[in-house]
Design a protein around this motif. Structure first.
Motif, PDB file in Angstrom:
ATOM      1  N   GLY A  37      -3.837 -18.594 -27.591  1.00 33.31           N
ATOM      2  CA  GLY A  37      -3.444 -18.830 -26.211  1.00 33.31           C
ATOM      3  C   GLY A  37      -2.465 -17.769 -25.754  1.00 33.31           C
ATOM      4  O   GLY A  37      -2.837 -16.779 -25.122  1.00 33.31           O
ATOM      5  N   ALA A  38      -1.220 -17.946 -26.137  1.00 32.65           N
ATOM      6  CA  ALA A  38      -0.141 -17.084 -25.657  1.00 32.65           C
ATOM      7  C   ALA A  38      -0.329 -15.621 -26.039  1.00 32.65           C
ATOM      8  O   ALA A  38      -0.002 -14.726 -25.260  1.00 32.65           O
ATOM      9  CB  ALA A  38       1.200 -17.590 -26.197  1.00 32.65           C
ATOM     10  N   LEU A  39      -0.846 -15.370 -27.239  1.00 34.01           N
ATOM     11  CA  LEU A  39      -0.943 -13.980 -27.700  1.00 34.01           C
ATOM     12  C   LEU A  39      -2.319 -13.352 -27.461  1.00 34.01           C
ATOM     13  O   LEU A  39      -2.517 -12.188 -27.775  1.00 34.01           O
ATOM     14  CB  LEU A  39      -0.565 -13.880 -29.179  1.00 34.01           C
ATOM     15  N   GLY A  40      -3.250 -14.103 -26.915  1.00 34.14           N
ATOM     16  CA  GLY A  40      -4.531 -13.534 -26.521  1.00 34.14           C
ATOM     17  C   GLY A  40      -5.422 -13.062 -27.660  1.00 34.14           C
ATOM     18  O   GLY A  40      -6.313 -12.236 -27.442  1.00 34.14           O
ATOM     19  N   VAL A  41      -5.214 -13.585 -28.867  1.00 37.48           N
ATOM     20  CA  VAL A  41      -6.135 -13.258 -29.955  1.00 37.48           C
ATOM     21  C   VAL A  41      -7.472 -13.900 -29.613  1.00 37.48           C
ATOM     22  O   VAL A  41      -7.517 -15.066 -29.201  1.00 37.48           O
ATOM     23  CB  VAL A  41      -5.601 -13.797 -31.310  1.00 37.48           C
ATOM     24  N   PRO A  42      -8.576 -13.170 -29.722  1.00 37.56           N
ATOM     25  CA  PRO A  42      -9.873 -13.755 -29.380  1.00 37.56           C
ATOM     26  C   PRO A  42     -10.172 -14.982 -30.246  1.00 37.56           C
ATOM     27  O   PRO A  42     -10.068 -14.924 -31.468  1.00 37.56           O
ATOM     28  CB  PRO A  42     -10.874 -12.637 -29.676  1.00 37.56           C
ATOM     29  N   ASP A  43     -10.512 -16.086 -29.605  1.00 44.37           N
ATOM     30  CA  ASP A  43     -10.870 -17.307 -30.329  1.00 44.37           C
ATOM     31  C   ASP A  43     -12.361 -17.246 -30.661  1.00 44.37           C
ATOM     32  O   ASP A  43     -13.176 -18.000 -30.133  1.00 44.37           O
ATOM     33  CB  ASP A  43     -10.528 -18.549 -29.518  1.00 44.37           C
ATOM     34  N   THR A  44     -12.667 -16.295 -31.536  1.00 46.74           N
ATOM     35  CA  THR A  44     -14.038 -16.030 -31.969  1.00 46.74           C
ATOM     36  C   THR A  44     -14.044 -15.961 -33.488  1.00 46.74           C
ATOM     37  O   THR A  44     -12.981 -15.993 -34.125  1.00 46.74           O
ATOM     38  CB  THR A  44     -14.526 -14.675 -31.419  1.00 46.74           C
ATOM     39  N   LEU A  45     -15.210 -15.833 -34.059  1.00 48.53           N
ATOM     40  CA  LEU A  45     -15.322 -15.669 -35.506  1.00 48.53           C
ATOM     41  C   LEU A  45     -14.513 -14.456 -35.960  1.00 48.53           C
ATOM     42  O   LEU A  45     -13.773 -14.520 -36.938  1.00 48.53           O
ATOM     43  CB  LEU A  45     -16.795 -15.535 -35.909  1.00 48.53           C
ATOM     44  N   ASP A  46     -14.642 -13.347 -35.228  1.00 44.93           N
ATOM     45  CA  ASP A  46     -13.893 -12.138 -35.572  1.00 44.93           C
ATOM     46  C   ASP A  46     -12.387 -12.350 -35.437  1.00 44.93           C
ATOM     47  O   ASP A  46     -11.606 -11.944 -36.306  1.00 44.93           O
ATOM     48  CB  ASP A  46     -14.309 -10.959 -34.687  1.00 44.93           C
ATOM     49  N   GLY A  47     -11.959 -12.968 -34.359  1.00 48.38           N
ATOM     50  CA  GLY A  47     -10.537 -13.207 -34.147  1.00 48.38           C
ATOM     51  C   GLY A  47      -9.941 -14.102 -35.223  1.00 48.38           C
ATOM     52  O   GLY A  47      -8.850 -13.836 -35.739  1.00 48.38           O
ATOM     53  N   ARG A  48     -10.661 -15.138 -35.590  1.00 45.25           N
ATOM     54  CA  ARG A  48     -10.169 -16.047 -36.627  1.00 45.25           C
ATOM     55  C   ARG A  48     -10.145 -15.355 -37.989  1.00 45.25           C
ATOM     56  O   ARG A  48      -9.217 -15.542 -38.770  1.00 45.25           O
ATOM     57  CB  ARG A  48     -11.001 -17.321 -36.659  1.00 45.25           C
ATOM     58  N   PHE A  49     -11.173 -14.548 -38.265  1.00 44.08           N
ATOM     59  CA  PHE A  49     -11.196 -13.770 -39.509  1.00 44.08           C
ATOM     60  C   PHE A  49      -9.963 -12.869 -39.569  1.00 44.08           C
ATOM     61  O   PHE A  49      -9.289 -12.787 -40.597  1.00 44.08           O
ATOM     62  CB  PHE A  49     -12.480 -12.935 -39.579  1.00 44.08           C
ATOM     63  N   ASP A  50      -9.668 -12.204 -38.473  1.00 46.05           N
ATOM     64  CA  ASP A  50      -8.516 -11.297 -38.448  1.00 46.05           C
ATOM     65  C   ASP A  50      -7.199 -12.029 -38.629  1.00 46.05           C
ATOM     66  O   ASP A  50      -6.290 -11.521 -39.293  1.00 46.05           O
ATOM     67  CB  ASP A  50      -8.508 -10.466 -37.165  1.00 46.05           C
ATOM     68  N   MET A  51      -7.070 -13.219 -38.072  1.00 48.41           N
ATOM     69  CA  MET A  51      -5.833 -13.965 -38.248  1.00 48.41           C
ATOM     70  C   MET A  51      -5.697 -14.476 -39.684  1.00 48.41           C
ATOM     71  O   MET A  51      -4.594 -14.498 -40.234  1.00 48.41           O
ATOM     72  CB  MET A  51      -5.749 -15.114 -37.241  1.00 48.41           C
ATOM     73  N   VAL A  52      -6.793 -14.873 -40.300  1.00 48.16           N
ATOM     74  CA  VAL A  52      -6.738 -15.272 -41.712  1.00 48.16           C
ATOM     75  C   VAL A  52      -6.354 -14.057 -42.558  1.00 48.16           C
ATOM     76  O   VAL A  52      -5.489 -14.148 -43.436  1.00 48.16           O
ATOM     77  CB  VAL A  52      -8.067 -15.895 -42.175  1.00 48.16           C
TER      78      VAL A  52
END
Length: 185
Positions: A37-52
Motif C-alpha cells: 500500500g504505502a510503499l507501492g510494491v507491486p502486489d503481484t507474484l513478482d512483487g511478493r517474490f521480491d519482498m520475500v
C-alpha cells in the motif's frame, strides 16, 4: 550407536522445522500490507517474490559470519526456500517437465538479489536504493523515489534491529522485525 543415529535424524528434523518456522516469519513480514500500500510494491507474484527475497536477505545477512550453527541454519533456510518455490509452482499448475527449469531460475533470481543487497548494504544509501529500484520496483514503470527511499530506510533499520538482537533469538525464531513504514517519509 542407535543414540547417535536417532540424534542425527531428530536433530536434522528439528533443524528443518526451525528453518521452516524462520521462513514462515520471513514470509509473514514480507506480506505486510504496508509494503504493497504505502510503499507501492507491486502486489503481484513478482512483487511478493521480491519482498520475500528482501526479507530472506535481512535474515541471512544477520546469520552471516556468526559461526557454524548460523551457517547451518542459513543453508537449511535456503533449502526450505527452494522447496517452497517448487511447491508454489506445482500449486500454480506447472507440469513436472517445467519445474526444474523454473525452480533453477527462481533460485538464481533469489541469489542474485541476495548478492545485490549484500553489496549495496555496505555502500552508500544510493547503492541500496538502486538495488531496490532494480529488484523490488523493477516492474514498475516509474516508481516513486520517496517509496524507494522509505523502503531503503526500512532495510537499514531492519539490519540494525536484527543486529541488536541476540543470535540465539534469531535461531530460535524469537526475534522481532523493524516496523515497516505506514507511509512514505
Amino acid at each position: 550407536m542407535f543414540d547417535r543415529l536417532f540424534g542425527r535424524l531428530f536433530g536434522r528434523s528439528q533443524d528443518a522445522q526451525a528453518a521452516a518456522d524462520l521462513y514462515a516469519r520471513i514470509v509473514a513480514q514480507a506480506r505486510r500490507p504496508e509494503f504493497y500500500g504505502a510503499l507501492g510494491v507491486p502486489d503481484t507474484l513478482d512483487g511478493r517474490f521480491d519482498m520475500v527475497a528482501l526479507h530472506l536477505f535481512l535474515v541471512m545477512h544477520r546469520l552471516k559470519g556468526q559461526g557454524a550453527a548460523a551457517d547451518a541454519r542459513s543453508r537449511r533456510l535456503f533449502e526450505v526456500v527452494t522447496d517452497d518455490f517448487e511447491r508454489t509452482l506445482r500449486e500454480m499448475g506447472v507440469g513436472d517437465q517445467g519445474i526444474a527449469r523454473r525452480v533453477t531460475a527462481m533460485v538464481g533470481g533469489a541469489r542474485g538479489r541476495l548478492t545485490a543487497y549484500d553489496a549495496a548494504i555496505v555502500q552508500d544509501e544510493r547503492a541500496l536504493e538502486v538495488a531496490l529500484d532494480n529488484n523490488v520496483y523493477g516492474t514498475v514503470p516509474e516508481p516513486d523515489p520517496r517509496a524507494i527511499g522509505a523502503l531503503a530506510g526500512y532495510v537499514r533499520r531492519s539490519v540494525a534491529e536484527l543486529a541488536a538482537q541476540p543470535l540465539d533469538s534469531l535461531l530460535s525464531g524469537a526475534f522481532h522485525w523493524a516496523d515497516p513504514p505506514a507511509h512514505m517519509e
